[in-house]
Design a protein around this motif. Structure first.
Motif, short mmCIF file in Angstrom:
data_model
loop_
_atom_site.label_atom_id
_atom_site.label_comp_id
_atom_site.label_asym_id
_atom_site.label_seq_id
_atom_site.Cartn_x
_atom_site.Cartn_y
_atom_site.Cartn_z
N THR A 225 38.09 41.56 33.82
CA THR A 225 37.11 40.88 34.12
C THR A 225 36.29 40.26 32.87
O THR A 225 36.00 41.10 31.88
N ILE A 226 36.16 39.22 32.83
CA ILE A 226 35.07 38.45 31.70
C ILE A 226 34.08 37.75 32.21
O ILE A 226 34.20 36.78 33.04
N LEU A 227 32.81 38.20 31.60
CA LEU A 227 31.71 37.24 31.95
C LEU A 227 31.15 36.81 30.67
O LEU A 227 31.03 37.38 29.93
N VAL B 75 39.53 37.38 21.40
CA VAL B 75 39.27 38.58 22.12
C VAL B 75 39.67 38.53 23.67
O VAL B 75 40.34 39.22 24.32
N GLU B 76 39.02 37.42 24.28
CA GLU B 76 39.35 36.92 25.63
C GLU B 76 40.73 36.88 25.83
O GLU B 76 41.43 37.45 26.77
N ARG B 77 41.50 36.25 24.81
CA ARG B 77 43.09 35.98 25.00
C ARG B 77 43.75 37.31 25.02
O ARG B 77 44.76 37.55 25.89
N ARG B 78 43.36 38.37 24.32
CA ARG B 78 44.09 39.41 24.15
C ARG B 78 43.87 40.51 25.44
O ARG B 78 44.83 40.92 26.03
N ILE B 79 42.57 40.31 25.82
CA ILE B 79 42.57 41.08 27.36
C ILE B 79 43.10 40.47 28.46
O ILE B 79 43.60 41.10 29.25
N GLU B 80 43.26 39.14 28.43
CA GLU B 80 44.06 38.25 29.51
C GLU B 80 45.60 38.58 29.49
O GLU B 80 46.16 38.79 30.43
N GLU B 81 45.90 38.90 28.08
CA GLU B 81 47.48 39.22 28.00
C GLU B 81 47.78 40.82 28.02
O GLU B 81 48.84 41.20 27.54
N SER B 82 46.56 41.60 28.34
CA SER B 82 46.87 43.10 27.86
C SER B 82 47.68 43.95 29.20
O SER B 82 48.12 44.68 28.88
N GLY B 83 47.81 43.08 30.13
CA GLY B 83 48.46 43.75 31.38
C GLY B 83 47.51 44.66 31.98
O GLY B 83 47.86 45.47 33.23
N LEU B 84 46.22 44.78 31.72
CA LEU B 84 45.22 45.66 32.34
C LEU B 84 44.69 44.66 33.47
O LEU B 84 44.61 43.49 33.42
N GLY B 85 44.09 45.25 34.46
CA GLY B 85 43.04 44.41 35.26
C GLY B 85 41.87 44.14 34.65
O GLY B 85 41.33 45.12 33.71
N ALA C 136 27.37 45.46 35.06
CA ALA C 136 27.33 46.60 35.75
C ALA C 136 28.04 46.33 37.10
O ALA C 136 29.00 47.19 37.68
N GLU C 137 27.60 45.45 37.57
CA GLU C 137 28.02 45.04 39.21
C GLU C 137 29.54 44.75 39.21
O GLU C 137 30.12 45.24 39.85
N LEU C 138 29.96 43.90 38.08
CA LEU C 138 31.43 43.39 38.10
C LEU C 138 32.17 44.76 37.72
O LEU C 138 33.35 44.88 38.22
N ALA C 139 31.55 45.51 36.82
CA ALA C 139 32.36 46.51 36.38
C ALA C 139 32.66 47.42 37.65
O ALA C 139 33.93 48.24 37.73
N LEU C 140 31.76 47.65 38.50
CA LEU C 140 31.91 48.67 39.67
C LEU C 140 32.99 48.07 40.68
O LEU C 140 33.23 48.68 41.66
N GLY C 141 33.22 46.74 40.38
CA GLY C 141 34.00 45.99 41.63
C GLY C 141 35.44 46.04 40.98
O GLY C 141 35.82 46.64 39.84
N GLY C 142 36.31 45.53 41.70
CA GLY C 142 37.81 45.28 41.13
C GLY C 142 37.63 44.06 40.24
O GLY C 142 36.91 43.29 39.83
N PRO C 143 38.91 44.09 39.40
CA PRO C 143 39.08 42.85 38.47
C PRO C 143 38.95 41.75 39.07
O PRO C 143 39.65 41.33 39.99
N VAL C 144 38.15 40.81 38.49
CA VAL C 144 38.31 39.28 39.17
C VAL C 144 38.59 38.33 38.30
O VAL C 144 38.50 37.02 38.61
N GLY C 145 39.09 38.65 36.92
CA GLY C 145 39.51 37.65 36.04
C GLY C 145 38.29 37.02 35.29
O GLY C 145 37.39 37.77 34.97
N ARG C 146 38.21 35.71 35.26
CA ARG C 146 37.11 34.95 34.74
C ARG C 146 35.83 35.06 35.82
O ARG C 146 36.18 34.43 36.96
N ALA C 147 34.82 35.75 35.46
CA ALA C 147 33.85 35.62 36.67
C ALA C 147 33.12 34.27 36.31
O ALA C 147 33.17 33.69 35.32
N GLU C 148 32.11 34.08 37.28
CA GLU C 148 31.29 32.85 37.18
C GLU C 148 30.33 32.92 36.02
O GLU C 148 29.86 34.06 35.96
#
Length: 252
Positions: free
Chosen positions: A123-125, A111-121, A168-180
């Motif tokens: 964030t994965i935590l 699922v992570e890979r699908r999201i990364e390749e989706s073309g969307l902005g 929730a904090e990450l959702a309210l910010g811009g896309p960051v890719g892989r979060a810490e």
């Protein structure tokens, strides 16, 4: 005000994410199989999904099922998000999905890979296991007169409310890719965690350490599901147990 769709919004994590976002004044739509007006089974998709995503700024994807279908669900959600022009898709995953060859972990990684390749902005935590899940596992293992545990395995449980706050904090910010990654405050042996559970629930069980076979077990023994360098959670397993079960009970 941001409009946010939370999939799995009635689940353990999703309902807390929803509560947090609404408390901050955002419009939140809850999607689950039985939650009106956005009752949608993501595994099959359907017209209801497009209606749920229409006009949404951010999707927080918490829905998951151990019974399978997560990849199909992600595909349907990504397709609807593209059609709606969603700007940000945030996804909750698990520490170690790329290092522990467990079936459910492989699915989360896919699922992570699908999201990364989706073309969307996006964030994965990734987080370690929730206290709730560990308590559920111990509840099952404590049913026999002897409590069998995988030998040599540790865990790093984290408080789900803290994960909800971070997501929730990450959702309210811009896309960051892989979060810490986010881990609980302590890496503990399963034996010590099991003893804490038994004490909190008033059970008395001898512990049996059982060596297991297989690559997944080797991954857990090696600690690939842990993140000791990112032990940012604060709530301990004992605090969770005290809140859930209260004081000690007579042994049984």
């Amino acid at each position: 005000m941001t409009t946010i769709l939370v999939t799995g919004g009635t689940g353990t994590l999703g309902r807390l994410v929803t509560r947090r976002l609404r408390a901050d004044g955002h419009e939140v739509r809850v999607l689950s199989r039985h939650s009106q007006p956005y009752a949608v089974d993501l595994r099959t998709g359907g017209s209801g999904l497009d209606a749920a995503v229409a006009g949404v700024d951010t999707v927080v994807h918490c829905a998951s099922s151990p019974r399978g279908g997560d990849e199909q669900a992600a595909g349907h959600l990504i397709g609807a998000a593209r059609r709606a022009g969603v700007g940000h898709l945030a996804y909750i995953s698990v520490v170690g999905v790329d290092r522990v060859p467990l079936g459910y972990y492989r699915t989360k990684l896919a699922v992570e890979r699908r999201i990364e390749e989706s073309g969307l902005g996006w964030t994965i935590l990734r987080t370690t296991q929730f206290h709730d899940l560990l308590a559920q596992v111990f509840q099952v293992l404590a049913k026999p007169p002897v409590m069998a545990l995988p030998a040599g395995v540790a865990d790093q449980p984290v408080e789900v409310a803290e994960v909800a706050g971070r997501l929730a904090e990450l959702a309210l910010g811009g896309p960051v890719g892989r979060a810490e990654d986010m881990g609980g405050p302590q890496v503990r042996s399963l034996e010590s965690l099991a003893r804490a559970y038994l004490s909190a629930t008033g059970r008395r069980r001898p512990l049996l350490r059982v060596p297991l076979a297989g690559a997944a077990y080797r991954g857990f023994r090696a600690g690939h599901h842990l993140t000791p360098g990112l032990a940012v959670g604060e709530g301990t397993f004992e605090e969770y147990l005290a809140a859930r079960f209260g004081g000690a009970h007579p042994g049984r």
